[in-house]
Write a protein that holds these residues in place. Structure first.
Motif, mmCIF file in Angstrom:
data_model
loop_
_atom_site.group_PDB
_atom_site.id
_atom_site.type_symbol
_atom_site.label_atom_id
_atom_site.label_comp_id
_atom_site.label_asym_id
_atom_site.label_seq_id
_atom_site.Cartn_x
_atom_site.Cartn_y
_atom_site.Cartn_z
ATOM 1 N N TYR A 1 -9.229 -1.982 4.763
ATOM 2 C CA TYR A 1 -8.691 -0.619 5.470
ATOM 3 C C TYR A 1 -8.727 0.692 4.853
ATOM 4 C CZ TYR A 1 -4.957 -2.755 3.031
ATOM 5 O OH TYR A 1 -4.347 -3.435 2.026
ATOM 6 N N THR A 2 -8.522 1.795 5.221
ATOM 7 C CA THR A 2 -8.625 2.960 4.622
ATOM 8 C C THR A 2 -7.281 3.646 4.670
ATOM 9 O OG1 THR A 2 -10.946 3.612 5.063
ATOM 10 C CG2 THR A 2 -9.444 5.457 4.563
ATOM 11 N N VAL A 3 -6.918 3.926 3.277
ATOM 12 C CA VAL A 3 -5.716 4.427 3.028
ATOM 13 C C VAL A 3 -5.537 5.963 2.832
ATOM 14 C CG1 VAL A 3 -3.433 4.532 1.739
ATOM 15 C CG2 VAL A 3 -4.766 2.034 1.985
ATOM 16 N N VAL B 1 0.778 -1.248 0.043
ATOM 17 C CA VAL B 1 -0.053 -0.097 0.005
ATOM 18 C C VAL B 1 0.780 1.149 0.120
ATOM 19 C CG1 VAL B 1 -1.434 1.222 1.710
ATOM 20 C CG2 VAL B 1 -2.313 -1.152 0.983
ATOM 21 N N ILE C 1 -2.730 4.435 7.315
ATOM 22 C CA ILE C 1 -3.523 3.277 6.960
ATOM 23 C C ILE C 1 -4.482 3.130 8.289
ATOM 24 C CG2 ILE C 1 -3.308 0.839 6.259
ATOM 25 C CD1 ILE C 1 -0.524 1.545 5.244
ATOM 26 N N THR D 1 -7.873 4.701 -1.136
ATOM 27 C CA THR D 1 -7.970 3.468 -0.878
ATOM 28 C C THR D 1 -8.129 2.723 -2.288
ATOM 29 O OG1 THR D 1 -9.195 3.872 1.408
ATOM 30 C CG2 THR D 1 -8.965 1.455 0.417
#
Ligand code: DC
Length: 237
Positions: A88-90, A44, A77, A98
């Motif tokens: 998950y949210t980036v 990520v 993250i 994300t």
């Protein structure tokens, strides 16, 4: 008390490496959930830098500019904030990226960005800090070899390139990207494998002490069960 003692005997750092779409992220996340550990998908971070370079019109071949960008960005993250299939949210500089970091444009350029030593110098310390703080399942390409060479358990997941491309293609279709065709995904996967394995810094390869699992033909549950079994086996040592 018994529970606490058992928890202390468990491996606290688990490294999972392998090529794209070998199942690392899905398996790592489920394993982390079963164990109550933090989960960190390091891919990520390389994707976030690539996305930011595209956003800022930085040529991804401009190593100095991309490296500078990697040092400047704030990558976070966080737990998933939306019910749209995300794990998950980036956030990059506060912006939710994300899904943007999964675009074909990022897929095409990310292995170029990940091959820059300066980019890795910016990201690896953040990854190590995470492992210092709490028990973690960390997934990537170089976790067992470079980021956490002393990880308590190292797993290397693999599958044939055709199987991995099929999984990635299916994932894209599930997200409504009907226009993507399988041969294009297969070509892109072969190209990324080649770059990830042959780069000078931290090339993709199993650590000497990693346990290899071939996931071709196995269900996600079967792979998670096997990984969990390895954790339990290590717990008894
Ligand atoms: O796992 P992924 O497909 O999201 O990874 C994206 C790219 O980042 C891939 O080309 C390999 C690279 N990567 C890396 O070099 N080292 C890591 N620890 C994780 C990912």
């Amino acid at each position: 008390m018994v529970e606490r003692e058992e928890a202390e005997l468990r491996p606290g750092t688990i490294a999972i490496d392998g090529p794209a779409a070998s199942g690392k992220t899905t398996v790592g996340e489920l394993l982390a959930r079963r164990l109550g550990y933090l989960f960190l998908d390091t891919g990520v971070m390389y994707r976030a830098v690539t996305w930011a370079a595209l956003r800022d019109d930085v040529d991804v071949r401009d190593q100095d500019r991309v490296t500078e960008l990697a040092h400047e960005l704030e990558i976070r993250i966080a737990d998933s904030t939306q019910d749209d299939g995300r794990q998950y949210t980036v956030l990059v500089d506060g912006v939710d990226v994300t899904w943007h970091i999964r675009s074909p444009a990022v897929d095409t350029d990310v292995s170029i960005v990940a091959a820059y030593p300066g980019v890795r110098r910016a990201l690896v310390p953040m990854q190590r800090r995470t492992a210092d703080e709490e028990p973690v399942v960390m997934v990537g390409r170089d976790i067992g070899t470079v980021v956490l060479p002393n990880a308590d358990l190292k797993i290397f997941l693999d599958a044939t390139v055709e199987e991995r491309a099929r999984r990635r293609w299916q994932e894209m279709r599930d997200r409504g990207k009907e226009e993507v065709d399988y041969p294009t995904v297969l070509d892109s996967m072969r190209r990324r494998d080649r770059i990830d394995k042959s780069r000078d810094v931290s090339p993709l390869r199993p650590a000497w002490d990693a346990v290899a699992i071939d996931t071709t033909g196995l269900t996600v549950d079967e792979v998670v069960d096997e990984a969990h079994r390895l954790v339990e086996e290590r717990s008894c040592l």
